[in-house]
Design an enzyme around this catalytic site. Sequence first.
Site, mmCIF file in Angstrom:
data_model
loop_
_atom_site.group_PDB
_atom_site.id
_atom_site.type_symbol
_atom_site.label_atom_id
_atom_site.label_comp_id
_atom_site.label_asym_id
_atom_site.label_seq_id
_atom_site.Cartn_x
_atom_site.Cartn_y
_atom_site.Cartn_z
ATOM 1 N N ARG A 1 0.860 -1.182 0.000
ATOM 2 C CA ARG A 1 0.000 0.000 0.000
ATOM 3 C C ARG A 1 0.896 1.233 0.000
ATOM 4 O O ARG A 1 1.911 1.268 0.711
ATOM 5 C CB ARG A 1 -0.916 0.025 1.237
ATOM 6 C CG ARG A 1 -2.079 -0.968 1.182
ATOM 7 C CD ARG A 1 -3.110 -0.634 0.091
ATOM 8 N NE ARG A 1 -4.220 -1.565 0.048
ATOM 9 C CZ ARG A 1 -4.285 -2.653 -0.716
ATOM 10 N NH1 ARG A 1 -3.279 -2.954 -1.522
ATOM 11 N NH2 ARG A 1 -5.355 -3.429 -0.702
ATOM 12 N N GLU B 1 -2.378 7.539 -4.928
ATOM 13 C CA GLU B 1 -2.754 6.883 -6.190
ATOM 14 C C GLU B 1 -4.246 6.991 -6.503
ATOM 15 O O GLU B 1 -4.655 6.894 -7.656
ATOM 16 C CB GLU B 1 -2.359 5.396 -6.161
ATOM 17 C CG GLU B 1 -3.190 4.557 -5.189
ATOM 18 C CD GLU B 1 -2.801 3.077 -5.191
ATOM 19 O OE1 GLU B 1 -1.603 2.778 -5.075
ATOM 20 O OE2 GLU B 1 -3.707 2.234 -5.299
ATOM 21 N N HIS C 1 -0.628 -0.146 -9.550
ATOM 22 C CA HIS C 1 -1.302 -1.127 -8.676
ATOM 23 C C HIS C 1 -1.783 -2.332 -9.501
ATOM 24 O O HIS C 1 -2.961 -2.671 -9.486
ATOM 25 C CB HIS C 1 -2.482 -0.449 -7.954
ATOM 26 C CG HIS C 1 -2.815 -1.099 -6.649
ATOM 27 N ND1 HIS C 1 -3.166 -0.405 -5.528
ATOM 28 C CD2 HIS C 1 -2.848 -2.412 -6.279
ATOM 29 C CE1 HIS C 1 -3.412 -1.244 -4.534
ATOM 30 N NE2 HIS C 1 -3.221 -2.470 -4.958
HETATM 31 P P1 NAI Z 1 -1.324 -11.271 5.153
HETATM 32 O O1 NAI Z 1 -2.350 -10.780 6.119
HETATM 33 O O2 NAI Z 1 -1.280 -12.726 4.808
HETATM 34 O O3 NAI Z 1 0.132 -10.868 5.697
HETATM 35 C C1 NAI Z 1 0.449 -9.615 6.247
HETATM 36 C C2 NAI Z 1 1.609 -9.804 7.214
HETATM 37 O O4 NAI Z 1 1.955 -8.519 7.726
HETATM 38 C C3 NAI Z 1 1.240 -10.692 8.410
HETATM 39 O O5 NAI Z 1 2.220 -11.680 8.627
HETATM 40 C C4 NAI Z 1 1.189 -9.702 9.573
HETATM 41 O O6 NAI Z 1 1.570 -10.289 10.812
HETATM 42 C C5 NAI Z 1 2.206 -8.655 9.111
HETATM 43 N N1 NAI Z 1 2.053 -7.397 9.840
HETATM 44 C C6 NAI Z 1 0.930 -6.843 10.358
HETATM 45 N N2 NAI Z 1 1.231 -5.709 11.020
HETATM 46 C C7 NAI Z 1 2.580 -5.543 10.902
HETATM 47 C C8 NAI Z 1 3.484 -4.568 11.379
HETATM 48 N N3 NAI Z 1 3.077 -3.531 12.139
HETATM 49 N N4 NAI Z 1 4.790 -4.705 11.070
HETATM 50 C C9 NAI Z 1 5.231 -5.768 10.327
HETATM 51 N N5 NAI Z 1 4.419 -6.735 9.858
HETATM 52 C C10 NAI Z 1 3.106 -6.615 10.144
HETATM 53 O O7 NAI Z 1 -1.490 -10.379 3.856
HETATM 54 P P2 NAI Z 1 -1.006 -10.707 2.367
HETATM 55 O O8 NAI Z 1 -2.070 -11.444 1.644
HETATM 56 O O9 NAI Z 1 0.360 -11.276 2.401
HETATM 57 O O10 NAI Z 1 -0.965 -9.239 1.732
HETATM 58 C C11 NAI Z 1 -0.057 -8.251 2.188
HETATM 59 C C12 NAI Z 1 -0.459 -6.900 1.625
HETATM 60 O O11 NAI Z 1 -0.268 -6.905 0.215
HETATM 61 C C13 NAI Z 1 -1.948 -6.556 1.785
HETATM 62 O O12 NAI Z 1 -2.213 -5.986 3.048
HETATM 63 C C14 NAI Z 1 -2.177 -5.573 0.694
HETATM 64 O O13 NAI Z 1 -1.946 -4.274 1.188
HETATM 65 C C15 NAI Z 1 -1.081 -5.895 -0.335
HETATM 66 N N6 NAI Z 1 -1.631 -6.364 -1.618
HETATM 67 C C16 NAI Z 1 -1.273 -5.687 -2.758
HETATM 68 C C17 NAI Z 1 -1.736 -6.084 -3.990
HETATM 69 C C18 NAI Z 1 -1.321 -5.399 -5.260
HETATM 70 O O14 NAI Z 1 -1.933 -5.629 -6.323
HETATM 71 N N7 NAI Z 1 -0.311 -4.556 -5.264
HETATM 72 C C19 NAI Z 1 -2.664 -7.219 -4.104
HETATM 73 C C20 NAI Z 1 -2.925 -7.909 -2.850
HETATM 74 C C21 NAI Z 1 -2.434 -7.466 -1.656
#
Ligand code: NAI
Length: 344
Positions: free
Chosen positions: A230, A259, A291
């Site tokens: 993000r 964005e 994105h």
């Molecule tokens: P997920 O929920 O499986 O993993 C997120 C990880 O971040 C978790 O392990 C969590 O413990 C960790 N986390 C939470 N708070 C934190 C903090 N303060 N400091 C460090 N780590 C922390 O999510 P997933 O599926 O891996 O997606 C991650 C991100 O990718 C989403 O939140 C979304 O923003 C982004 N995304 C971007 C896309 C794109 O097209 N560019 C598409 C899909 C997701």
Amino acid sequence: MKLAFFDAKPYDMEGFDRCAEGTELEIKYFETRLNEDTVSLAAGFDAVCVFVNDTVNKRVVDKLSEMGVKMIALRCAGFNNVDVKECYGKLHVYRVPAYSPYAVAEFAMAMILTIVRRTHKAYNRTREFNFSLSGLVGFDLHGKTVGIIGTGKIGRIFADVCKGFGVKLLAYDKYPAKDADFSYVELPELLQRSDIISLHCPLTEETDHIIDKKAIAQMKPGAIIVNTSRGALVDTEALIEGLKEKQVGAACLDVYEEEGDLFYEDFSGHIVRDDKLVRLISMPNVLVTSHQAYLTEEALGNIAETTVDNILRFFQGEPDAEREVCYRCEKQADCRKKRQKKCF
Ligand code: NAI
């Protein structure tokens, strides 16, 4: 069941029409985004379907609830654009927790390889029969240190992708995985030791500007920042300063703080007024994409299937609790959702 689908693009409609065919779901597509100005379009609908740049703030939530909308179906994983606390007791919010973590992880690596080996520049050169190699010197990824911030679904797959290149991995996560085969360190150590830093954590109050002036100052001079999560994880002004001072070696940005007004639309015939974005795009060591990390056939198919399933099951009274967001208490020991599978 009537669904108002906001920010609709042709590549969304195809999959959603296919999944809704033969069901009770009737979809009306709106090209416009959902926000305070457009929310009245949702009058008479049972649910709204939104994406990453729709704005679902308190006013939008209240208006939707007043108009009798029961459910918000996010066709994405992240939900930082929805005021979920305000939704508590008013509207149910479902998301697609995972549609293709491979798509995003692979795209992050594609960006890294592009910026490190200058393939974007080589492509443009050879199209004009310029076969010079000056300015195209890259470096081997093998032996370099890659720091991963956030080791959830995408971060873990990105780690696996990286292993194939023979890099050393470091990770930081607020909730480290117990079964990880890489080392966790505190954030300052990750910043100090990594040649490439890739962000895979969600945007929360805590992670807002996790890469700021102070973090950039702690990095190895010349480190590469990769953001496919993000935009607001990175303080854009601090990044621009870091790039100008060469403290940051390069940046790969699939997301950008501001964005919302630009991404997914064609501004090629306009003067873009966002000076920070224009500055970033003007730099030879910055790669900006709009994105698109998620944009694969597999991901689009899974998004449509899961979103339609979320809506049908919600209105049939058999929702998938795992896909409903937790409105108030996520990750706390006494969380009601953990005990009863729902917040309200
Ligand atoms: P997920 O929920 O499986 O993993 C997120 C990880 O971040 C978790 O392990 C969590 O413990 C960790 N986390 C939470 N708070 C934190 C903090 N303060 N400091 C460090 N780590 C922390 O999510 P997933 O599926 O891996 O997606 C991650 C991100 O990718 C989403 O939140 C979304 O923003 C982004 N995304 C971007 C896309 C794109 O097209 N560019 C598409 C899909 C997701």
